[in-house]
Scaffold this motif. Structure first.
Motif, PDB file in Angstrom:
ATOM      1  N   SER A 174       0.823  -1.209   0.000  1.00 31.02           N
ATOM      2  CA  SER A 174       0.000   0.000   0.000  1.00 31.02           C
ATOM      3  C   SER A 174       0.857   1.258   0.000  1.00 31.02           C
ATOM      4  CB  SER A 174      -0.946   0.005   1.206  1.00 31.02           C
ATOM      5  OG  SER A 174      -0.222  -0.069   2.411  1.00 31.02           O
ATOM      6  N   SER A 175       2.044   1.185   0.586  1.00 30.34           N
ATOM      7  CA  SER A 175       2.916   2.367   0.608  1.00 30.34           C
ATOM      8  C   SER A 175       3.478   2.685  -0.779  1.00 30.34           C
ATOM      9  CB  SER A 175       4.055   2.181   1.606  1.00 30.34           C
ATOM     10  OG  SER A 175       4.854   1.068   1.250  1.00 30.34           O
ATOM     11  N   ALA A 176       3.547   1.683  -1.654  1.00 32.39           N
ATOM     12  CA  ALA A 176       4.060   1.893  -3.011  1.00 32.39           C
ATOM     13  C   ALA A 176       2.948   2.183  -4.016  1.00 32.39           C
ATOM     14  CB  ALA A 176       4.854   0.666  -3.465  1.00 32.39           C
ATOM     15  N   LEU A 177       1.701   1.935  -3.621  1.00 35.23           N
ATOM     16  CA  LEU A 177       0.567   2.151  -4.524  1.00 35.23           C
ATOM     17  C   LEU A 177       0.262   3.632  -4.653  1.00 35.23           C
ATOM     18  CD1 LEU A 177      -1.896   1.218  -6.183  1.00 35.23           C
ATOM     19  CD2 LEU A 177      -3.118   0.962  -4.024  1.00 35.23           C
ATOM     20  N   LYS A 178       0.230   4.107  -5.878  1.00 36.45           N
ATOM     21  CA  LYS A 178      -0.107   5.493  -6.156  1.00 36.45           C
ATOM     22  C   LYS A 178      -1.332   5.495  -7.071  1.00 36.45           C
ATOM     23  CE  LYS A 178       4.580   7.271  -5.586  1.00 36.45           C
ATOM     24  NZ  LYS A 178       4.859   6.302  -4.587  1.00 36.45           N
ATOM     25  N   PRO A 179      -2.550   5.684  -6.494  1.00 38.79           N
ATOM     26  CA  PRO A 179      -3.760   5.671  -7.321  1.00 38.79           C
ATOM     27  C   PRO A 179      -3.649   6.624  -8.512  1.00 38.79           C
ATOM     28  CG  PRO A 179      -4.342   5.710  -5.005  1.00 38.79           C
ATOM     29  CD  PRO A 179      -2.849   5.931  -5.088  1.00 38.79           C
ATOM     30  N   GLY A 180      -4.076   6.117  -9.671  1.00 40.96           N
ATOM     31  CA  GLY A 180      -4.050   6.919 -10.886  1.00 40.96           C
ATOM     32  C   GLY A 180      -2.759   6.816 -11.675  1.00 40.96           C
ATOM     33  N   GLU A 181      -1.747   6.174 -11.092  1.00 38.31           N
ATOM     34  CA  GLU A 181      -0.452   6.038 -11.771  1.00 38.31           C
ATOM     35  C   GLU A 181      -0.389   4.708 -12.521  1.00 38.31           C
ATOM     36  OE1 GLU A 181       2.209   8.274 -11.780  1.00 38.31           O
ATOM     37  OE2 GLU A 181       0.774   9.656 -10.879  1.00 38.31           O
ATOM     38  N   PRO A 182       0.415   4.626 -13.588  1.00 32.40           N
ATOM     39  CA  PRO A 182       0.560   3.370 -14.326  1.00 32.40           C
ATOM     40  C   PRO A 182       1.255   2.300 -13.485  1.00 32.40           C
ATOM     41  CG  PRO A 182       1.814   5.145 -15.385  1.00 32.40           C
ATOM     42  CD  PRO A 182       1.164   5.713 -14.167  1.00 32.40           C
ATOM     43  N   GLY A 183       1.121   1.077 -13.908  1.00 27.87           N
ATOM     44  CA  GLY A 183       1.757  -0.055 -13.237  1.00 27.87           C
ATOM     45  C   GLY A 183       0.715  -1.005 -12.682  1.00 27.87           C
ATOM     46  N   LEU A 184       1.019  -2.298 -12.730  1.00 27.42           N
ATOM     47  CA  LEU A 184       0.096  -3.317 -12.253  1.00 27.42           C
ATOM     48  C   LEU A 184       0.131  -3.384 -10.730  1.00 27.42           C
ATOM     49  CD1 LEU A 184       0.870  -6.060 -14.910  1.00 27.42           C
ATOM     50  CD2 LEU A 184      -0.935  -4.331 -14.927  1.00 27.42           C
TER      51      LEU A 184
END
Length: 89
Positions: A52-62
């Motif tokens: 969750s700390s690496a997840l950036k909503p709206g950004e590319p990447g699976l």
């Protein structure tokens, strides 16, 4: 997740960050997470490909690989494009 991402996930597509509108709580890479619509409906469960700390909503990447899909395809309008040769609905 965005309404435009729901049908793709219902068809088994891996969720990309561009389809994520937000997150609740913390989770680690590899943990099971709930995939929810913006209105709080459960689409299914998936394995987090990032924490969750690496997840950036709206950004590319699976970000999440669905493992169990509970919502029927077609519940939300299709927001993805067919590959060449795939019949249009």
């Amino acid at each position: 997740i965005r309404d435009t991402a729901v049908d793709a996930v219902c068809h088994g597509a891996v969720l990309a960050g561009v389809g994520v509108t937000g997150r609740e709580g913390g989770f680690g890479k590899g943990e099971v997470v709930a995939i929810m619509t913006g209105s709080g409906e459960l689409v299914g469960l998936g394995k987090a490909l990032v924490s969750s700390s690496a997840l950036k909503p709206g950004e590319p990447g699976l970000v999440v690989a669905p493992t169990t899909v509970l919502m029927q395809p077609g519940t939300y309008p299709r927001g993805w494009k067919a590959h060449a040769g795939e019949p249009r609905r």
